[in-house]
Write an enzyme that holds these catalytic residues in place. Structure first.
Site, mmCIF file in Angstrom:
data_model
loop_
_atom_site.group_PDB
_atom_site.id
_atom_site.type_symbol
_atom_site.label_atom_id
_atom_site.label_comp_id
_atom_site.label_asym_id
_atom_site.label_seq_id
_atom_site.Cartn_x
_atom_site.Cartn_y
_atom_site.Cartn_z
ATOM 1 N N CYS A 236 38.222 50.084 33.083
ATOM 2 C CA CYS A 236 39.183 49.344 33.902
ATOM 3 C C CYS A 236 40.514 50.072 34.089
ATOM 4 C CB CYS A 236 39.399 47.962 33.298
ATOM 5 S SG CYS A 236 37.846 47.073 33.085
ATOM 6 N N HIS B 290 48.386 44.343 33.274
ATOM 7 C CA HIS B 290 46.919 44.392 33.302
ATOM 8 C C HIS B 290 46.367 42.968 33.219
ATOM 9 C CE1 HIS B 290 42.950 46.055 32.888
ATOM 10 N NE2 HIS B 290 42.768 45.503 31.700
ATOM 11 N N GLU C 169 48.508 43.204 25.123
ATOM 12 C CA GLU C 169 49.398 43.824 26.107
ATOM 13 C C GLU C 169 50.831 43.354 25.897
ATOM 14 O OE1 GLU C 169 49.845 44.773 30.887
ATOM 15 O OE2 GLU C 169 48.516 43.134 30.255
ATOM 16 N N LYS D 200 45.745 39.575 38.726
ATOM 17 C CA LYS D 200 44.320 39.262 38.548
ATOM 18 C C LYS D 200 44.068 37.760 38.591
ATOM 19 C CE LYS D 200 42.861 43.374 35.926
ATOM 20 N NZ LYS D 200 44.167 44.063 35.781
ATOM 21 N N HIS E 60 39.110 40.370 38.356
ATOM 22 C CA HIS E 60 39.201 41.707 37.761
ATOM 23 C C HIS E 60 38.237 42.649 38.484
ATOM 24 C CE1 HIS E 60 39.764 44.953 35.160
ATOM 25 N NE2 HIS E 60 39.559 44.402 33.980
ATOM 26 N N PHE F 188 37.840 49.384 28.575
ATOM 27 C CA PHE F 188 36.899 49.563 27.477
ATOM 28 C C PHE F 188 36.857 51.039 27.079
ATOM 29 C CE2 PHE F 188 33.851 45.723 28.380
ATOM 30 C CZ PHE F 188 34.859 44.860 28.001
#
Length: 412
Positions: A163, A303, A314, A335, A340, A400
């Site tokens: 991502c 994010h 975050e 998002k 996403h 990831f």
């Protein structure tokens, strides 16, 4: 080596909230959600536990020629739509092909092509497998489609960093322009993974929201009741070039790309480092590399996937980066509207950051009903004016594998 100014001269997108960059931005400001119930037969046939996603608002088949949809994986289709729009928006520059490059990204690649071909092989035999299967499924397929459609010969590179992919492609494009590899680069990313297998897999790891009865409110970053992300799809492209080249051809300039940074957690394959130290290093480096102070940052596109663990990690990274001043910086978590887009997320969020600077308007975060007291950010809930003068903003992407990528932009 002298540092060149790098500017954004074109944008293009196809997203869950709009078929173009302009419509996506307009609908983001209007507080729309792109999440809807999936109507495909395979949802019930396979008894998928999650029955909604954020599909592209405008199907690629309504934009591309039939031959293009037949020969390109959906992820490449989104890439081509976004890149063509961005290129036209930049004025279709007359550039020497050897000075024109592509830095693209995807998180998963051609999952539809791969799994459809596997079904064909098992059910109908090897002679029925399409000869274009490998070119369609390969992760560099979208970059190749753009490069061939627009005639870019300075290189067509592909980043695959989950991502964080699109944001990393923009960092790479900045570096490649600084190094003199090209005068113009199209950067961004695309993803088309609203397929039964990724849905089942993400659901199995408890990563997706379970709000099947109310998809539009399922993506709710920072909310106390957030329960996972909403899978999205689409593509986004930015035309980046040296300011010298842009001014010489009289191009319009949306914003200045100050650069970025990439770090890695070395912690866990899916979970973020709970302390966010490497993510913080990426933010600090992105601003420092640009020659600015963290005190100059006046807007953040986070994010913020709407997962219980990720949003807090975050926040800790942001707090480590900005200290108490963090709580005075307007934060947008877009998002909430788009879902996403995985490997395409950083691209659309970079466009939203650029447009926030261009229009001096921070976009809203929808679905925030009860903010988590452990994340006391100044979250933008209605479109909010940004100050006059130079404004610096960052856009964060984390993926990831512990991939962290951050880009910094400034008003032109």
């Amino acid at each position: 080596m002298s540092t060149k100014k790098i500017v954004v001269t074109g944008i293009g997108a196809t997203s869950p909230i709009g078929g173009t960059a302009a419509s996506s931005w307009k609908n983001l400001l209007a507080g729309e959600s792109g999440a809807t119930t999936l109507e495909q037969e395979w949802v019930a046939e396979l008894a998928l536990p999650i029955t909604f996603a954020a599909q592209a608002r405008v199907p690629a088949s309504e934009v591309l020629e039939r031959i293009e949809t037949k020969r390109l994986d959906p992820g490449s289709q989104f890439a081509l739509i976004a890149a063509r729009e961005a290129w036209a928006d930049a004025g279709a520059p007359d550039v020497v092909p050897e000075r024109f490059g592509v830095d693209w990204a995807t998180g998963i690649g051609g999952v539809w092509t791969l799994l459809d071909a596997w079904d064909t092989l098992r059910e109908r035999g090897p002679r029925r497998v399409l000869p274009m299967t490998v070119p369609m499924l390969m992760p560099n397929g979208p970059a190749a489609a753009i490069e061939m459609a627009l005639g870019a010969r300075a290189g067509a590179r592909t980043v695959v960093s989950a991502c964080a992919s699109s944001t990393e492609s923009i960092v790479n494009a900045y570096d490649h322009l600084q190094a003199g590899y090209a005068d113009i680069i199209i950067a961004g990313g695309s993803e088309a993974a609203i397929h039964p297998l990724p849905i089942a897999s993400f659901a199995a790891m408890q990563a997706l929201s379970k709000r099947n009865d109310d998809p539009a409110t399922a993506s709710r970053p920072y909310d106390l009741t957030r329960d996972g992300f909403v899978l999205g799809e689409g593509g986004a492209a930015l035309v980046l070039e040296t300011e010298e080249h842009a001014l010489a051809r009289g191009a319009k300039i949306y914003a200045e790309l100050l650069g970025g940074a990439v770090t890695s957690d070395a912690y866990h394959i899916t979970a973020p480092d709970p302390e966010g130290s490497a993510a913080a290093r990426a933010m600090i480096a992105a601003v420092a590399n640009a020659g600015y102070s963290l005190d100059d940052v006046q807007h953040i596109n986070a994010h913020a996937t709407s997962t219980p663990v990720g949003d807090i990690a975050e926040y800790k990274a942001l707090l480590h980066t900005f200290g108490d001043r963090l709580h005075d910086i307007p934060v947008s978590a877009t998002k909430a509207s788009t879902g996403h887009l995985l490997g395409g997320a950083g691209g659309i969020e970079a466009i939203f950051t650029v447009m926030a600077l261009h229009d001096r308007l921070a976009p809203p975060t929808i679905n925030l009903s009860e903010q988590d007291p452990e994340i006391p950010l100044d979250v933008v809930r209605e479109p909010r004016a940004l100050p006059a003068g130079d404004v610096l903003a960052i856009s964060n992407s984390f993926g990831f594998g512990g991939h962290n990528a951050v880009v910094a932009f400034k008003t032109a």
